[in-house]
Design a protein around this motif. Structure first.
Motif, mmCIF file in Angstrom:
data_model
loop_
_atom_site.group_PDB
_atom_site.id
_atom_site.type_symbol
_atom_site.label_atom_id
_atom_site.label_comp_id
_atom_site.label_asym_id
_atom_site.label_seq_id
_atom_site.Cartn_x
_atom_site.Cartn_y
_atom_site.Cartn_z
ATOM 1 N N LYS A 248 0.819 -1.210 0.000
ATOM 2 C CA LYS A 248 0.000 0.000 0.000
ATOM 3 C C LYS A 248 0.854 1.263 0.000
ATOM 4 C CE LYS A 248 -4.209 -1.734 1.895
ATOM 5 N NZ LYS A 248 -5.308 -1.525 2.777
ATOM 6 N N VAL B 186 -2.728 2.982 -6.179
ATOM 7 C CA VAL B 186 -3.317 2.458 -4.955
ATOM 8 C C VAL B 186 -3.376 0.943 -5.077
ATOM 9 C CG1 VAL B 186 -5.393 2.344 -3.515
ATOM 10 C CG2 VAL B 186 -4.649 4.529 -4.439
ATOM 11 N N CYS B 187 -2.943 0.272 -4.019
ATOM 12 C CA CYS B 187 -2.994 -1.188 -4.006
ATOM 13 C C CYS B 187 -4.283 -1.621 -3.319
ATOM 14 C CB CYS B 187 -1.788 -1.737 -3.263
ATOM 15 S SG CYS B 187 -1.922 -3.505 -2.986
#
Ligand code: ADP
Ligand code: MG
Length: 697
Positions: free
Chosen positions: A294, A303-304
């Motif tokens: 993240k 964005v993870c």
């Protein structure tokens, strides 16, 4: 020296640092504690803490934190600086043995599931010296367990450590029976393969559902999905590969051996697999991996998403929990091996897993469950919610032969044989044949493939360790007492195949036929997470956890409450987010679109030309009718949500209301909104679509 070996583990207070920096006697004592679980004295802790502090400060650390894993599923930390004021107005940097081994943490700020009422609110964190301390963001992280003052566990690490202990104890007993007098310890080894999505931060920021719930609650299918199979193992885009490079560096510095990275099936989906380690370190490392995925993504404007199902209609993410048993001298107990005595031993360990998985399938189903994973399990992209074991044909056949009465015995060449066939050296299964199995034997380990991508791997492993330990204990009791060991081994294997063989299934786990077949076999098919939670109160499950001293009954009850509360809160937030988005974003946009069409009709009419405006009129009809339907579905969702919120039934019944009414109505609302998305002017649609999100990296 290569770059990797130069930086690998540089931010970890690992064995080589300890050996180098600690006085010899301290190092030896600490090692003994780590290897044999002996208690640690405060004197040793004083020496270690002072060394650790000097090392950390040299590396730029200013703070330290006890790092723990409360039942929220993520980690928690409370930072303190090393600074201590002196009388002359200056400061000295201090870190005492006491501060290393014990910290206070307010127990009542974390989920306790009723423990709070019964016990003291205060909690404490205790150093877990078996997982090395490390430095991240100028802070010394000390892995700790988190308990209430009265000793009840409030975290995910304590039960994991307890389960590793009982597993080791019973596995060693079994090995002794097989004549191994040197092994001291058996460890559960774990290698979790982590799947995740990467999307552009700009798209993410425009979607309240992603921000609040981690998944999209609306979204019509993009024209292209994963049908071309062009993403799986496809070449990695520059931006993503820059991210991965950065991530690798961070992970390597923390001694995490990120090994394989590749694109996954779905667009924008990827996977990262570290090399396996013991279950405790693997669990800590997986938490660090999730956190770094993240934070490193953000540095790259990405964005993870770790949610199990961020996009409907697109494959979700899981975590394959590869699991095996290894002795302290490096023997993998699930490796069939080549010598006869290893083979019989292997069959006993294999049968212990088979029996445990069959008898406690419900616990494993629960351990793999969470609100997000409900969207995957059984949806033909992940294993079904039915637990079964893939063994592969050769091994299954051998077990069947034993069951049908052919004893295993040792032939002249010293090989264990079953009737006519010799237990073959099994090929390591690297194919996709077991893709549909929730629990697949892959040559020298099991791959538990149901676990969700966002979940801590602690519970799948502590349940698995405990149930296998319990069966090993039963086997050890029998074998120790047996007058004829070989006959007893035969008897045990036969019994397992006859009684628990139903759990073995080598076919396609995604098929309809399997669901019916599993029902005939009497295997549980627990469709939802809420229903799975109930098994925490099942007598056989309470008993096994208590017998192995992993959870008391009170602790199991507290987990039951916490799991239900977490489920309810999750669906509640999702429903509220949906209402917010549909009322304040979608509804205004579609009304606006309807007005535009109506205006166009009026304008054309007012020109006085005899034009065909049927297209405009049809579209207007369609839009207004869907709009009114949307409004109705919103209202129904509001009603169902209020009913669920105000329910004064017990937590389980309330959870079922969320599951059967709120969640179902969320789907109804979504389907109308998604229909609208596909006909409304793209410029007016209030947030990025699947096509925008999934194909723009
Ligand atoms: P796959 O075909 O599933 O990609 P791999 O051989 O790449 O299989 O292994 C997947 C994961 O399994 C890796 O994290 C690896 O370290 C782990 N693994 C391999 N051997 C063991 C073992 N004995 N115990 C636990 N995990 C293992
Ligand atoms: Mg795998």
């Amino acid at each position: 020296m290569s770059h990797i070996s130069e930086i690998f583990g540089t931010n970890v207070f690992n064995d080589s640092v300890m050996r180098e920096r600690l006085p010899k006697a301290t190092y030896k004592a600490l090692r003994k504690t780590m290897d044999e679980g002996l208690p640690l004295t405060l004197e040793i802790a004083e020496v270690v803490s002072s060394c650790m502090k000097d090392w950390a400060i040299e590396k730029g650390a200013t703070h330290y934190t006890h790092w723990f894993q409360p039942m929220t599923g993520i980690t928690a930390e409370k930072h303190d600086s090393f600074i201590n004021p002196t009388e002359d107005g200056k400061v000295i940097l201090e870190f005492s043995g006491k501060e290393l081994i014990k910290g206070e943490a307010d127990g009542s700020s974390f989920p306790t599931g009723g423990l709070r009422a019964t016990f003291e609110a205060r909690g404490y964190t205790a150093w877990d010296c078996t997982s090395p301390a490390f430095i991240k963001n100028n802070t010394l992280y000390i892995p700790t367990a988190f308990c209430s003052y009265t000793g009840e566990t409030l975290d995910k690490k304590t039960p994991l450590l307890r389960s590793m202990e009982c597993l080791s104890r019973n596995a060693v007993r079994v090995l002794r029976i097989f004549g191994n007098n040197t092994v001291k310890k058996v460890t559960a080894t774990v290698g979790p393969e982590q799947e995740y999505f990467l999307i552009d931060k700009k798209s993410y920021d425009k979607r309240k559902d992603l921000i609040f719930t981690g998944r999209t609650l609306f979204g019509a299918k993009a024209p292209k999905g994963q049908e071309m199979d062009d993403h799986y193992y496809g070449s990695i885009k520059d931006r993503v590969s820059a991210f991965m490079k950065d991530l690798d560096e961070e992970l390597w510095k923390l001694g995490i051996s990120a090994k394989t990275e590749h694109n996954e099936v779905a667009p924008a989906q990827h996977e990262l697999a570290p090399i396996f380690s013991n279950a405790n370190i693997a669990t800590d490392h997986n938490q660090i991996i999730m956190e770094l995925l993240k934070s490193v993504a953000l540095r790259h404007g990405l964005v993870c998403l770790l949610h199990e199902k961020p996009f409907a209609g697109v494959n979700g993410s899981g975590k394959h929990n590869n699991w095996s048993l290894t002795t302290n001298d490096g023997q993998n107990l699930l490796d069939p091996g080549k010598t006869p005595h290893e083979n019989a031993q292997f069959l006993i360990f294999l049968c212990a897993v088979i029996k445990a998985v069959d008898e406690y399938a419900d616990l494993l189903r629960l351990a793999a469950g969470n609100p997000g994973n409900d969207h995957r399990l059984g949806a033909n992209e992940a294993p079904p919610a039915i637990i079964s074991i893939f063994l592969g044909e050769p091994l299954t056949k051998i077990l069947e032969q034993i069951a049908s009465g052919e004893d295993i015995c040792t032939n002249k060449a010293g090989k264990v044989t079953v009737g006519v066939s010799t237990l073959p050296t099994l090929p390591k299964d690297t194919t996709d044949r077991n893709r549909t199995s929730p629990f697949a034997f892959t040559g020298n380990k099991f791959e538990f493939r149901m676990v969700g991508s966002s979940a801590s791997i602690a519970s799948p492993n502590f349940f698995l360790n405990t149930i296998v330990a319990d069966v090993l204990e039963q086997f050890a009791d029998r074998m120790e007492k047996a007058e004829n060991l070989e006959a007893e081994i035969n008897c045990i294997i036969k019994e397992v195949v006859q009684k628990n063989g139903r759990i073995i299934f080598n076919g396609n786990g995604y098929s309809e036929e399997w669901v019916a077949e599993a029902e005939r076999r009497g295997l549980p098919n627990i469709k939802s997470y809420v229903e799975a939670i109930k098994c925490l109160l099942d007598e056989k499950n309470l008993a096994v956890m208590e017998r192995q001293k992993v959870f008391s009954r009170v602790e199991m009850h507290s987990r039951y409450e916490i799991s239900l509360e977490k489920y309810i809160k999750t669906i509640n937030i999702e429903a509220l987010t949906m209402l917010e988005m549909s009322k304040r974003q979608i509804l205004p946009a579609v009304i606006n679109f309807g007005a535009q069409i109506a205006n166009s009709i009026n304008q054309i009419k007012s020109c006085g030309v005899d034009a065909d405006i049927s297209a405009n009129e049809e579209l207007l009809k369609e839009v207004t009718s869907l709009t009114s339907q949307l409004k109705k579905e919103i209202k129904t969702l509001e009603e169902k949500l209020t009913k669920a919120q105000e329910s004064n039934q017990d937590t389980y019944e309330q959870g079922m209301l969320y599951r059967n009414e709120v969640l179902v109505q969320m789907d109804n609302l979504r389907s109308v909104a998604d229909k609208l998305e596909s006909i409304v002017d793209a410029k007016l649609w209030p947030f990025p679509t699947y096509a925008d999100i999934l194909f723009n990296i």
